[in-house]
Every structure is written in C-alpha cells, then in structure tokens.
Motif scaffolding. Structure first.
Motif, PDB file in Angstrom:
ATOM      1  N   ASP A 106       0.823  -1.322  -0.060  1.00 22.37           N
ATOM      2  CA  ASP A 106      -0.101  -0.061   0.018  1.00 22.37           C
ATOM      3  C   ASP A 106       0.753   1.175   0.005  1.00 22.37           C
ATOM      4  N   ARG A 125      -4.646   0.921  -3.119  1.00 18.93           N
ATOM      5  CA  ARG A 125      -4.694   2.308  -3.231  1.00 18.93           C
ATOM      6  C   ARG A 125      -6.493   2.464  -3.228  1.00 18.93           C
ATOM      7  N   GLN A 136      -8.064   7.966  -1.816  1.00 18.84           N
ATOM      8  CA  GLN A 136      -6.659   8.280  -1.200  1.00 18.84           C
ATOM      9  C   GLN A 136      -5.801   8.808  -1.907  1.00 18.84           C
TER      10      GLN A 136
END
Length: 238
Positions: free
Chosen positions: A189, A209, A213
């Motif tokens: 991530d 993702r 974000q």
C-alpha cells in the motif's frame, strides 16, 4: 497475462490493520493502571518516540545489541513519558503488557478480501512470501489471524537487517523464492516502500490504493488495486 511464479506481500494496511488507533490502545492500558492520558496525545507521542527509536536503532535494534522486545518496551515507555507519565514501575508494566497485546489477534484484523485473495492466488499455483518492515512477532500475528499458512516465507526487516525501500530486502526475498525478478510481483500500500522499491529491482508491482486516497502520477492504472480482489484480474490482463 503476466508470467509470474512468486507474489510477495506487505502486511500492515495491505493484509492486516490495527483494530483501533495506537493512542486508543495505549490510553486504555493507562486507564487500567489508574492513569488518564488523552489518546490523541499518545498518538502524537508514539509517532515521535517511534521515529526517534528507529533512527537510533534501525531494524528494531538488530546488530546493536538490542532485542526487538527491548526496542519496543523502550519506545512504549518513551511514548508515555512524552505524554507526562514518569513512574517507572507503571511504565514497565504498561510497556510489557502492550508488547504482548500487539503480538495477538486482539489488536489486528484481516482487511476485507485478504483471505479470499490469498486463497485464490494459492489455488492458481503462485508461490507466496511476506516482505514487511516488522519485527519478529509478525509470524505469530499472521498465525493468530489465520494467514500464515498461505506463505512459504516471512521476511521481516528485523530478520533481513534491511528495511524497505532498501533493495536488499527484495533481493533476499527473490533468493528465498528462487525466482528471477521478472517472474515476481510485490503487493503493498506504500508507493515508495512497496511499489517503487520492488520495481527498482526488476519486479512487477501492484499498489493497493482505495478510492479517495489520492493518486500517484507515476503508477499506471493497471498497477493500482482499488481492493485486493482486483489483483488476479490485473495479473491476467498484464
């Protein structure tokens, strides 16, 4: 379809996440000892203490004569000191208890789709391992969360002596997996520590993702995973 034989995985915020913020867990432990500290203050203090400890003793004290257990106990004590708690006896009790608690599933939960995606990857014949900036509690945490059986190896920064994005931890993972980098992909991530670092050694990379974000301009859309359940489709399209 990408011709992959090995998938390596980040853990924190990719497969597992904390059930509640660190500050809340620390504040609850303090209350159990009759000490009142605001969770927000503890969260700020934790970031400061963790950063300072990491700079002084990288990789959880490996090679510096410090066990990762002592590394964490010292970091937790300093977190409380920065929040105004100074009684050594209570500091030691709280730090030891929190170290044990964060080794168990009571503080961790499996992210949605993680177990199913790992099972599907194994069914497709992918070999799998973990590459994580974590200490040696990780194996037990993964076992308690019923994920350990998916992986051939668990490579932590404490074990390796190097932390992501250092290329050497990925090179060690490739040696453990016995495959060349072009036949491996890493899932994580963090753009710098996971996606970019894996690609720097010649591996494929997938960046988890979630919507909202933000986007990394250098990551092609086909390398982005809105959820883990998108992974196999991305591999097949690749």
């Amino acid at each position: 379809m990408l011709r992959l034989r090995l998938l390596t995985w980040d853990v924190k915020d990719t497969l597992l996440r904390l059930r509640r913020p660190v500050g809340e867990s620390y504040a609850a432990e303090a209350r159990a000892h009759g000490v009142r500290v605001q969770p927000e203050a503890l969260s700020r203090a934790f970031r400061e203490a963790y950063g300072a400890q990491s700079r002084l003793f990288p990789n959880y004290g490996r090679g510096r004569g410090l066990s990762s257990r002592q590394w964490w106990v010292d970091a937790v004590k300093q977190t409380f000191r920065l929040s105004g708690v100074h009684e050594d006896r209570i500091l030691t009790l709280m730090a030891e208890k929190l170290y044990r608690d964060f080794c168990s599933a009571c503080n961790w939960e499996v992210l949605p789709g993680a177990g199913e995606t790992l099972s599907q990857c194994r069914q497709r014949g992918f070999r799998m391992g973990v590459v994580s900036n974590f200490d040696n509690r990780l194996e037990n945490i993964l076992s308690q969360c019923n994920l350990r059986h998916h992986f051939e190896f668990i490579l932590t920064s404490e074990d390796a002596g190097f932390a992501k994005p250092d290329r050497r931890i990925f090179e060690k993972a490739l040696r453990l997996g016995g495959v060349p980098p072009e036949q491996a992909a890493h899932v994580g991530d963090d753009y710098t520590r996971d996606y970019r670092a894996a690609r720097a050694v010649g591996m494929h990379g997938f960046l988890l993702r979630a919507a909202g974000q933000g986007e990394e301009p250098e990551v092609p859309p086909e390398h982005v995973l809105p959820t883990l359940s998108h992974l196999l489709a991305r591999i097949e399209k690749g």
